[in-house]
Scaffold this motif. Sequence first.
Motif, PDB file in Angstrom:
ATOM      1  N   THR A 136     -87.776  -2.644 -85.272  1.00 22.65           N
ATOM      2  CA  THR A 136     -88.794  -1.636 -85.561  1.00 22.65           C
ATOM      3  C   THR A 136     -89.475  -1.139 -84.296  1.00 22.65           C
ATOM      4  O   THR A 136     -90.029  -0.053 -84.262  1.00 22.65           O
ATOM      5  CB  THR A 136     -89.885  -2.214 -86.491  1.00 22.65           C
ATOM      6  OG1 THR A 136     -90.445  -3.384 -85.875  1.00 22.65           O
ATOM      7  CG2 THR A 136     -89.311  -2.582 -87.839  1.00 22.65           C
ATOM      8  N   GLN A 137     -89.434  -1.949 -83.224  1.00 18.95           N
ATOM      9  CA  GLN A 137     -90.090  -1.579 -81.974  1.00 18.95           C
ATOM     10  C   GLN A 137     -89.099  -1.637 -80.818  1.00 18.95           C
ATOM     11  O   GLN A 137     -88.258  -2.533 -80.759  1.00 18.95           O
ATOM     12  CB  GLN A 137     -91.259  -2.516 -81.679  1.00 18.95           C
ATOM     13  CG  GLN A 137     -92.359  -2.490 -82.718  1.00 18.95           C
ATOM     14  CD  GLN A 137     -93.502  -3.391 -82.351  1.00 18.95           C
ATOM     15  OE1 GLN A 137     -93.985  -3.368 -81.217  1.00 18.95           O
ATOM     16  NE2 GLN A 137     -93.961  -4.205 -83.293  1.00 18.95           N
ATOM     17  N   TYR A 138     -89.266  -0.702 -79.891  1.00 20.51           N
ATOM     18  CA  TYR A 138     -88.364  -0.666 -78.736  1.00 20.51           C
ATOM     19  C   TYR A 138     -88.544  -1.910 -77.865  1.00 20.51           C
ATOM     20  O   TYR A 138     -87.583  -2.442 -77.309  1.00 20.51           O
ATOM     21  CB  TYR A 138     -88.618   0.588 -77.899  1.00 20.51           C
ATOM     22  CG  TYR A 138     -87.781   0.612 -76.639  1.00 20.51           C
ATOM     23  CD1 TYR A 138     -86.410   0.807 -76.709  1.00 20.51           C
ATOM     24  CD2 TYR A 138     -88.358   0.394 -75.397  1.00 20.51           C
ATOM     25  CE1 TYR A 138     -85.618   0.796 -75.576  1.00 20.51           C
ATOM     26  CE2 TYR A 138     -87.585   0.378 -74.251  1.00 20.51           C
ATOM     27  CZ  TYR A 138     -86.221   0.584 -74.338  1.00 20.51           C
ATOM     28  OH  TYR A 138     -85.454   0.561 -73.202  1.00 20.51           O
ATOM     29  N   GLY A 139     -89.788  -2.387 -77.749  1.00 21.75           N
ATOM     30  CA  GLY A 139     -90.045  -3.583 -76.954  1.00 21.75           C
ATOM     31  C   GLY A 139     -89.282  -4.788 -77.462  1.00 21.75           C
ATOM     32  O   GLY A 139     -88.798  -5.609 -76.685  1.00 21.75           O
ATOM     33  N   ASN A 140     -89.176  -4.899 -78.795  1.00 19.50           N
ATOM     34  CA  ASN A 140     -88.423  -6.016 -79.385  1.00 19.50           C
ATOM     35  C   ASN A 140     -86.931  -5.898 -79.074  1.00 19.50           C
ATOM     36  O   ASN A 140     -86.250  -6.899 -78.844  1.00 19.50           O
ATOM     37  CB  ASN A 140     -88.638  -6.054 -80.898  1.00 19.50           C
ATOM     38  CG  ASN A 140     -90.055  -6.425 -81.266  1.00 19.50           C
ATOM     39  OD1 ASN A 140     -90.831  -6.861 -80.417  1.00 19.50           O
ATOM     40  ND2 ASN A 140     -90.428  -6.235 -82.519  1.00 19.50           N
ATOM     41  N   LEU A 141     -86.411  -4.679 -79.072  1.00 16.26           N
ATOM     42  CA  LEU A 141     -85.011  -4.466 -78.709  1.00 16.26           C
ATOM     43  C   LEU A 141     -84.782  -4.851 -77.256  1.00 16.26           C
ATOM     44  O   LEU A 141     -83.809  -5.534 -76.924  1.00 16.26           O
ATOM     45  CB  LEU A 141     -84.620  -3.003 -78.924  1.00 16.26           C
ATOM     46  CG  LEU A 141     -83.268  -2.571 -78.334  1.00 16.26           C
ATOM     47  CD1 LEU A 141     -82.122  -3.388 -78.936  1.00 16.26           C
ATOM     48  CD2 LEU A 141     -83.029  -1.085 -78.552  1.00 16.26           C
ATOM     49  N   ARG A 142     -85.711  -4.431 -76.400  1.00 12.47           N
ATOM     50  CA  ARG A 142     -85.579  -4.718 -74.961  1.00 12.47           C
ATOM     51  C   ARG A 142     -85.578  -6.225 -74.705  1.00 12.47           C
ATOM     52  O   ARG A 142     -84.799  -6.737 -73.892  1.00 12.47           O
ATOM     53  CB  ARG A 142     -86.722  -4.037 -74.217  1.00 12.47           C
ATOM     54  CG  ARG A 142     -86.577  -4.035 -72.705  1.00 12.47           C
ATOM     55  CD  ARG A 142     -87.658  -3.179 -72.079  1.00 12.47           C
ATOM     56  NE  ARG A 142     -88.977  -3.601 -72.541  1.00 12.47           N
ATOM     57  CZ  ARG A 142     -90.063  -2.857 -72.480  1.00 12.47           C
ATOM     58  NH1 ARG A 142     -89.989  -1.623 -72.008  1.00 12.47           N
ATOM     59  NH2 ARG A 142     -91.224  -3.304 -72.895  1.00 12.47           N
ATOM     60  N   THR A 143     -86.466  -6.935 -75.421  1.00 16.11           N
ATOM     61  CA  THR A 143     -86.514  -8.398 -75.297  1.00 16.11           C
ATOM     62  C   THR A 143     -85.219  -9.018 -75.820  1.00 16.11           C
ATOM     63  O   THR A 143     -84.659  -9.928 -75.200  1.00 16.11           O
ATOM     64  CB  THR A 143     -87.711  -8.958 -76.088  1.00 16.11           C
ATOM     65  OG1 THR A 143     -88.923  -8.422 -75.543  1.00 16.11           O
ATOM     66  CG2 THR A 143     -87.753 -10.476 -76.028  1.00 16.11           C
ATOM     67  N   HIS A 144     -84.723  -8.508 -76.952  1.00 13.49           N
ATOM     68  CA  HIS A 144     -83.486  -9.020 -77.555  1.00 13.49           C
ATOM     69  C   HIS A 144     -82.297  -8.857 -76.626  1.00 13.49           C
ATOM     70  O   HIS A 144     -81.425  -9.733 -76.552  1.00 13.49           O
ATOM     71  CB  HIS A 144     -83.213  -8.301 -78.869  1.00 13.49           C
ATOM     72  CG  HIS A 144     -81.820  -8.478 -79.380  1.00 13.49           C
ATOM     73  ND1 HIS A 144     -81.392  -9.613 -80.031  1.00 13.49           N
ATOM     74  CD2 HIS A 144     -80.725  -7.647 -79.320  1.00 13.49           C
ATOM     75  CE1 HIS A 144     -80.112  -9.491 -80.346  1.00 13.49           C
ATOM     76  NE2 HIS A 144     -79.687  -8.316 -79.938  1.00 13.49           N
TER      77      HIS A 144
END
Length: 322
Positions: A136-144
């Motif tokens: 849902t968030q770009y930051g979470n994708l970046r961390t993933h």
Amino acid sequence: METCALIYGPTRERILLSALCATRIWQPAYSFPNSHGSEAFRVHRVQKKKIWYWVFARTHLRTHTGEMPHECTVCNKKFSRYGSLSTHLRTHTGEKLFVYTVCNKKFSQYGSLRTHLRTHTGERPYECTVCNKKFTQYGNLRTHLRTHTGEKLFECTVCNKKFSQYENLRTHLRTHTGKKPFECTVCNKKFSQYGNLRTHLRTHTGVKPFECSVCNKKFSQYGNLRTHLRIHTGEKPFECTECNKKFSQCTVLGAHLRTHTGEQPFECTVCNKKFSQYGNLRTHLRTHTGKKPFKCTECNKKFTHAGNLRTHLRTHNQDIPI
């Protein structure tokens, strides 16, 4: 040197480009209204457009110069755009202008509201190009993505251990500081991690959310369920490096290893006798306390050891195995 250039798109729309990096600075989605239709208003409209071209170009130029003219009067943090300063000030005032009318949750930034909406809609617009997992968030994708690249950006200044997520570093730092910010409201025991507090609370509530799919036995911790499942599968992943004997639990392997090393870390506080296993120490302590927790259901005789009770039961029933 020109800082921006006005060009025309394929449908004659005006596009303002940075002359330094060719970034699209501004592309108007509308024309300034000319409801009066007068020559004077037409000139005013043109001048207004020129002002906006200059404002957008000047703001964009700061990404190259590093200039931050807008300063917070509370904490002195600086920003390149006034809008960013205005948003930041809400962290000091606590003002939350954006309200979601469905759940009445409030936010200080519109972007936070927009992100929150996805918890209601289920929308996950950010997709991992490696495993197709969505977020849902770009930051979470970046961390993933760091789980694929192995990148660890956050380093502990004490022991130099590295982490892929800042939150993991912050949790790790408590092993050095001894800080335990999460406190049980029932017994006041403190924990360094919220997850540990949540697990601990189940000792008070009796909640056991993890159920064995084979025998329906329930557990308060997932790790205990995972260990229990090995009873059904026969899996023994922990192997002794000395004699190659295998065990289903790491703690049992640890106790077994002491038969090779002779280590006896558990000491009786009464007579100083030492034991290789904590269970043996606990049983030994009953010789001092006189406690006899094992009771015969036939004659009510009590015993300090379960083995002694089992032997005794055979005086009532010879078919009971020793």
